[in-house]
Design an enzyme around this catalytic site. Sequence first.
Site, PDB file in Angstrom:
ATOM      1  CE1 TYR A 155      -3.888   2.282   0.740  1.00  0.00           C
ATOM      2  CE2 TYR A 155      -2.520   3.185   2.484  1.00  0.00           C
ATOM      3  CZ  TYR A 155      -3.650   3.258   1.687  1.00  0.00           C
ATOM      4  OH  TYR A 155      -4.540   4.307   1.845  1.00  0.00           O
ATOM      5  CE  LYS A 163      -3.630   4.798  -1.573  1.00  0.00           C
ATOM      6  NZ  LYS A 163      -4.738   5.279  -2.413  1.00  0.00           N
TER       7      LYS A 163
HETATM    8  N1  LIG Z   1      -9.870   6.243   5.230  1.00  0.00           N
HETATM    9  C1  LIG Z   1      -8.659   6.677   5.423  1.00  0.00           C
HETATM   10  O1  LIG Z   1      -8.240   6.895   6.576  1.00  0.00           O
HETATM   11  C2  LIG Z   1      -7.730   6.930   4.250  1.00  0.00           C
HETATM   12  C3  LIG Z   1      -6.509   7.521   4.525  1.00  0.00           C
HETATM   13  C4  LIG Z   1      -5.626   7.759   3.477  1.00  0.00           C
HETATM   14  C5  LIG Z   1      -5.991   7.445   2.183  1.00  0.00           C
HETATM   15  N2  LIG Z   1      -7.190   6.867   1.935  1.00  0.00           N
HETATM   16  C6  LIG Z   1      -7.499   6.553   0.532  1.00  0.00           C
HETATM   17  O2  LIG Z   1      -8.758   7.076   0.190  1.00  0.00           O
HETATM   18  C7  LIG Z   1      -9.373   6.256  -0.803  1.00  0.00           C
HETATM   19  C8  LIG Z   1     -10.786   5.879  -0.352  1.00  0.00           C
HETATM   20  O3  LIG Z   1     -10.689   5.204   0.885  1.00  0.00           O
HETATM   21  P1  LIG Z   1     -11.943   4.924   1.837  1.00  0.00           P
HETATM   22  O4  LIG Z   1     -11.451   5.077   3.208  1.00  0.00           O
HETATM   23  O5  LIG Z   1     -13.127   5.685   1.373  1.00  0.00           O
HETATM   24  O6  LIG Z   1     -12.112   3.354   1.541  1.00  0.00           O
HETATM   25  P2  LIG Z   1     -13.402   2.442   1.578  1.00  0.00           P
HETATM   26  O7  LIG Z   1     -12.864   1.049   1.733  1.00  0.00           O
HETATM   27  O8  LIG Z   1     -14.394   2.953   2.555  1.00  0.00           O
HETATM   28  O9  LIG Z   1     -13.994   2.625   0.119  1.00  0.00           O
HETATM   29  C9  LIG Z   1     -13.269   2.215  -1.012  1.00  0.00           C
HETATM   30  C10 LIG Z   1     -14.200   2.084  -2.210  1.00  0.00           C
HETATM   31  O10 LIG Z   1     -13.406   1.613  -3.304  1.00  0.00           O
HETATM   32  C11 LIG Z   1     -14.083   0.551  -3.934  1.00  0.00           C
HETATM   33  N3  LIG Z   1     -13.104  -0.339  -4.560  1.00  0.00           N
HETATM   34  C12 LIG Z   1     -12.197  -1.149  -3.961  1.00  0.00           C
HETATM   35  N4  LIG Z   1     -11.518  -1.851  -4.886  1.00  0.00           N
HETATM   36  C13 LIG Z   1     -12.004  -1.471  -6.096  1.00  0.00           C
HETATM   37  C14 LIG Z   1     -11.717  -1.845  -7.432  1.00  0.00           C
HETATM   38  N5  LIG Z   1     -10.819  -2.772  -7.721  1.00  0.00           N
HETATM   39  N6  LIG Z   1     -12.391  -1.223  -8.424  1.00  0.00           N
HETATM   40  C15 LIG Z   1     -13.340  -0.311  -8.154  1.00  0.00           C
HETATM   41  N7  LIG Z   1     -13.677   0.070  -6.906  1.00  0.00           N
HETATM   42  C16 LIG Z   1     -13.017  -0.507  -5.893  1.00  0.00           C
HETATM   43  C17 LIG Z   1     -14.876  -0.143  -2.831  1.00  0.00           C
HETATM   44  O11 LIG Z   1     -15.972  -0.884  -3.353  1.00  0.00           O
HETATM   45  C18 LIG Z   1     -15.318   1.073  -1.994  1.00  0.00           C
HETATM   46  O12 LIG Z   1     -16.538   1.608  -2.474  1.00  0.00           O
HETATM   47  C19 LIG Z   1      -8.448   5.058  -0.985  1.00  0.00           C
HETATM   48  O13 LIG Z   1      -7.626   5.254  -2.116  1.00  0.00           O
HETATM   49  C20 LIG Z   1      -7.610   5.059   0.277  1.00  0.00           C
HETATM   50  O14 LIG Z   1      -6.360   4.456   0.088  1.00  0.00           O
HETATM   51  C21 LIG Z   1      -8.082   6.601   2.950  1.00  0.00           C
END
Ligand SMILES: NC(=O)c1ccc[n+]([C@@H]2O[C@H](COP(=O)([O-])OP(=O)(O)OC[C@H]3O[C@@H](n4cnc5c(N)ncnc54)[C@H](O)[C@@H]3O)[C@@H](O)[C@H]2O)c1
Length: 246
Positions: A154, A158
């Site tokens: 991951y 990123k």
């Molecule tokens: N939540 C956090 O604390 C956080 C922190 C840093 C970065 N992020 C980044 O933010 C983004 C969103 O994260 P989140 O927390 O909303 O995650 P989440 O798991 O709540 O949602 C992720 C979404 O992506 C979809 N998804 C997963 N794999 C997929 C694929 N192969 N094709 C299409 N859709 C797919 C899932 O169905 C889901 O709707 C991600 O890139 C994550 O790395 C999140």
Amino acid sequence: MTRFQDRVAIVTGAGGGIGLAIAKRLGSEGARIVMADRSTDKAKALTPEIEKEGAPDIWVSQCDVSIEEQVEATVQGAMDRWGRVDLVVNNAGLMTFKAIEDLTTEDWNKVLGVDLLGAFYFTKHAFRRMKPGGNIVNIASVHAVMTSPLVAPYAAAKAAVLSLTRTSSIEGKPKGFRANAILPGAIDTPMLWENPNIKSGAEKIDKSDVGRPEDIAAAVAFLGSDDGAFVTGAALDVDGGRLAKL
Ligand SMILES: NC(=O)c1ccc[n+]([C@@H]2O[C@H](COP(=O)([O-])OP(=O)(O)OC[C@H]3O[C@@H](n4cnc5c(N)ncnc54)[C@H](O)[C@@H]3O)[C@@H](O)[C@H]2O)c1
């Protein structure tokens, strides 16, 4: 505000968490929204929430971002429906939690396929079709620059997304495209609370360091609109100051 009037925005992973908040925010400012998610049932059930915010039109595209054919079909589908794509938000992401000794090639391919190649495929097919003014916003993570144990693929994916963003901004500039990245800190979504490092207490997060999905959506709306017209190749921390701490 209607900064996205008449524009079309593709949001990947829009079926939950941060992606849903982004879709709502862009919709509330007038964008027609493509919700690109591998899980269309979830995404379809959420369309009324986005409509309620004011989105003039929504299309749910079944799309696993790690499969190039599905990405191309999504971008082309938006062109066929509305004749334009103005903004792609590469938000879909997933994590694995394993020590380096236990990681397999399959683990790496799964994470890199979604978190890095997904963003590459969308950038490639959007670059082939967008008009000047086209815009890419990549959702990276603070893990791109600082990290914790058990998330090597991951963190590497990123970090590579930041590099892809730089290249996209350079190659996009002569075409009139911009590309920027956002580095969210801890954001209140299922991904945060399902993180075993958080569950076990190995990684401690102060409540004041947890942001809302809407905080990321606001940054996307800035970078994705003409307010960010002179910003390209940038990496914006939206983390409540976590990366600034010793
Ligand atoms: N939540 C956090 O604390 C956080 C922190 C840093 C970065 N992020 C980044 O933010 C983004 C969103 O994260 P989140 O927390 O909303 O995650 P989440 O798991 O709540 O949602 C992720 C979404 O992506 C979809 N998804 C997963 N794999 C997929 C694929 N192969 N094709 C299409 N859709 C797919 C899932 O169905 C889901 O709707 C991600 O890139 C994550 O790395 C999140």
